[in-house]
Structure formats: structure tokens, C-alpha cells
Design an enzyme around this catalytic site. Structure first.
Site, mmCIF file in Angstrom:
data_model
loop_
_atom_site.group_PDB
_atom_site.id
_atom_site.type_symbol
_atom_site.label_atom_id
_atom_site.label_comp_id
_atom_site.label_asym_id
_atom_site.label_seq_id
_atom_site.Cartn_x
_atom_site.Cartn_y
_atom_site.Cartn_z
ATOM 1 N N GLY A 12 0.776 -1.235 0.000
ATOM 2 C CA GLY A 12 0.000 0.000 0.000
ATOM 3 C C GLY A 12 0.808 1.287 0.000
ATOM 4 O O GLY A 12 0.317 2.327 0.436
ATOM 5 N N ASN A 14 1.566 3.007 -2.591
ATOM 6 C CA ASN A 14 0.890 3.922 -3.521
ATOM 7 C C ASN A 14 -0.368 4.516 -2.890
ATOM 8 O O ASN A 14 -0.673 5.691 -3.092
ATOM 9 C CB ASN A 14 0.574 3.212 -4.839
ATOM 10 C CG ASN A 14 1.787 3.131 -5.743
ATOM 11 O OD1 ASN A 14 2.229 4.136 -6.288
ATOM 12 N ND2 ASN A 14 2.353 1.942 -5.877
ATOM 13 N N ASN A 108 -5.034 2.660 -13.175
ATOM 14 C CA ASN A 108 -4.070 1.689 -12.654
ATOM 15 C C ASN A 108 -2.677 2.292 -12.734
ATOM 16 O O ASN A 108 -2.382 3.062 -13.648
ATOM 17 C CB ASN A 108 -4.146 0.414 -13.519
ATOM 18 C CG ASN A 108 -3.177 -0.657 -13.055
ATOM 19 O OD1 ASN A 108 -3.106 -0.979 -11.863
ATOM 20 N ND2 ASN A 108 -2.413 -1.216 -13.973
ATOM 21 N N HIS A 110 1.155 1.148 -13.319
ATOM 22 C CA HIS A 110 1.965 -0.001 -13.757
ATOM 23 C C HIS A 110 3.440 0.415 -13.725
ATOM 24 O O HIS A 110 3.789 1.490 -14.236
ATOM 25 C CB HIS A 110 1.559 -0.436 -15.174
ATOM 26 C CG HIS A 110 2.329 -1.624 -15.633
ATOM 27 N ND1 HIS A 110 2.055 -2.905 -15.178
ATOM 28 C CD2 HIS A 110 3.406 -1.739 -16.446
ATOM 29 C CE1 HIS A 110 2.921 -3.745 -15.717
ATOM 30 N NE2 HIS A 110 3.761 -3.064 -16.489
ATOM 31 N N ASP A 151 -3.319 -3.873 -19.070
ATOM 32 C CA ASP A 151 -2.413 -2.725 -19.296
ATOM 33 C C ASP A 151 -2.572 -2.118 -20.692
ATOM 34 O O ASP A 151 -1.601 -1.608 -21.267
ATOM 35 C CB ASP A 151 -0.938 -3.138 -19.073
ATOM 36 C CG ASP A 151 -0.697 -3.719 -17.686
ATOM 37 O OD1 ASP A 151 -1.363 -3.285 -16.732
ATOM 38 O OD2 ASP A 151 0.158 -4.611 -17.563
HETATM 39 C C1 GRF Z 1 3.647 -1.218 -7.389
HETATM 40 O O1 GRF Z 1 4.899 -1.482 -7.963
HETATM 41 C C2 GRF Z 1 2.635 -1.024 -8.479
HETATM 42 O O2 GRF Z 1 3.118 -0.371 -9.594
HETATM 43 C C3 GRF Z 1 2.326 -2.440 -8.817
HETATM 44 O O3 GRF Z 1 2.308 -3.106 -7.577
HETATM 45 C C4 GRF Z 1 3.128 -2.431 -6.646
HETATM 46 C C5 GRF Z 1 2.284 -2.089 -5.443
HETATM 47 O O4 GRF Z 1 2.982 -1.549 -4.386
HETATM 48 N N1 GRF Z 1 1.164 -2.535 -9.641
HETATM 49 P P1 GRF Z 1 2.214 -0.933 -3.121
HETATM 50 O O5 GRF Z 1 1.254 -1.982 -2.596
HETATM 51 O O6 GRF Z 1 1.511 0.312 -3.572
HETATM 52 O O7 GRF Z 1 3.293 -0.637 -2.118
#
Ligand code: GRF
Length: 211
Positions: A12, A14, A108, A110, A151
Site C-alpha cells: 500500500g 501507492n 491503474n 503499472h 495494461d
Molecule cells: C507497485 O509497484 C505497483 O506499480 C504495482 O504493484 C506495486 C504495489 O505496491 N502494480 P504498493 O502496494 O503500492 O506498495
């Protein structure tokens, strides 16, 4: 106020970048109204709790069939009445009915510069392993709308990151997160909150800020 629902599966970071950006004003006119995880042990749920955001878990493993899960999952999403759904490291395939209902309202993040190193099988460390294996000198991250493919939806923002000698997949993953993902994901949410992202003929465009 844009109501944002964040879907997560893991750490989490992000999600945290979005919560922090709302708290410090880099994202304006948006609030996180809920977090849904498919994984009961996702640390992201703890982050939601710490921020006072309602979190819940709904896992395909708790249902007899995928159809049953998809139905309950869509119900859980609908219950949050989101304006925008953010997939922040969410590892479950979005049901076609959800993609259709929330067209151009699901984004999303990526961890590559699409169309490189994306599509089925490219997730987590695998993306960075493939980039190092190929020997590319520039990698990065992409925020895109979610369509029926993997994607393949309209690209909103991308940011490049340098590959350095001696990089391991783990080191590169961390640099891509710090220098790209945690910046462009909140930026995309802010742009959408201000009506600055449009989609025409399958391509997204960001409009200039009003002066
Ligand atoms: C990130 O690298 C995102 O791009 C990918 O999964 C990872 C998630 O990381 N899709 P977090 O759970 O946000 O730390």
C-alpha cells in the site's frame, strides 16, 4: 469533491502516497472514501485504518465461483459510490461488468513505460527482472485507464527513471516507486479531480490548467 476508492493487495505505498498528497494539499478536491483489499493481511488495510478510511477485504477465495465473487465485488465497489477507482497494486482481474460500468473512471499504476514490460505476467518484481534482463537503460511507470485488456487502456501519465549499473530488481523497483509511481499516481488523481483528463478515440489527453 472527487470520491476515490482505492483497491489494494499488498503493502500500500501507492495508497499512502495518495493519502499523504491529500493531507499536504498536492491533491485537492478529492477524498479517499474507502479501501478494498483481496488480501486480509495486506498492510495497506492498516494504512487505511491509520488514516481513518473505511477498509474491507473481499477475496475470491471466499467464494465458490469467480462469478459469485465478481458479483459481490461489484456490489462492494458500488456501495462506496466512487467517482474514481484507483488500482494501487491490485492483483485481481477487474470483472468485465465493472470495467463497463466504470469506463474511464478506473485507473491503474503499472511499474513500466507501457507498452514495454506490460500485459499478462508482468507484475511486481517480474517487470523489473525483465527490464534488467533486456538491458534497457531507461524504465519508469505509467498511469492508465483500465479497459478490458491487461495494461491496454488509455495512457494518462508516464515518468521515466534511469537504470544504473549494479541495479538489482529490488533496487530498481524501489527507485521506480520513489521517482515515478508515488509522484504520477497522486498527480493523476489531482488532474482527474479537476476535470483535466479527457479520453477521445481511445487516447487520453491532459488539458492545461485554467489561468
Ligand atoms: C507497485 O509497484 C505497483 O506499480 C504495482 O504493484 C506495486 C504495489 O505496491 N502494480 P504498493 O502496494 O503500492 O506498495
Amino acid at each position: 469533491m472527487l470520491k476515490v476508492l482505492v483497491l489494494v493487495s499488498g503493502g500500500g505505498t501507492n495508497l499512502q502516497a495518495i493519502l499523504d498528497s491529500i493531507a499536504d494539499g498536492r491533491i485537492k478536491d478529492a477524498e479517499v472514501v474507502g479501501v478494498i483489499s483481496n488480501n486480509p493481511n495486506a498492510y495497506a488495510l492498516k494504512r487505511a485504518e491509520a488514516a481513518g478510511v473505511p477498509g474491507r477485504c473481499i477475496s475470491p477465495k471466499s467464494f465458490g465461483t469467480r462469478e459469485e465473487f465478481n458479483e459481490k465485488f461489484l456490489e462492494a465497489v458500488d456501495a462506496c459510490q466512487p467517482d474514481l477507482i484507483v488500482l494501487a497494486g491490485f492483483l485481481v482481474v477487474i470483472p468485465p461488468a465493472m470495467t463497463a460500468k466504470y469506463r474511464n473512471r478506473i485507473i491503474n499504476i503499472h511499474p513500466s513505460l507501457i507498452p514495454s514490460f506490460c500485459g499478462t505476467g508482468y507484475y511486481g518484481l517480474k517487470v523489473h527482472e525483465a527490464a534488467l534482463e533486456r538491458g534497457v537503460k531507461v524504465v519508469g511507470a505509467t498511469v492508465h485507464f483500465v479497459d478490458e485488456g491487461t495494461d491496454t487502456g488509455p495512457i494518462i501519465l508516464q515518468k521515466a527513471v534511469e537504470v544504473r549499473p549494479g541495479d538489482t530488481p529490488e533496487i530498481l523497483q524501489r527507485r521506480v516507486m520513489e521517482q515515478a509511481e508515488w509522484k504520477i499516481l497522486p498527480e493523476a488523481v489531482d488532474l482527474i479531480a479537476h476535470g483535466r483528463v479527457s479520453v477521445t478515440d481511445g487516447r487520453a489527453a491532459v488539458t492545461e490548467e485554467d489561468r
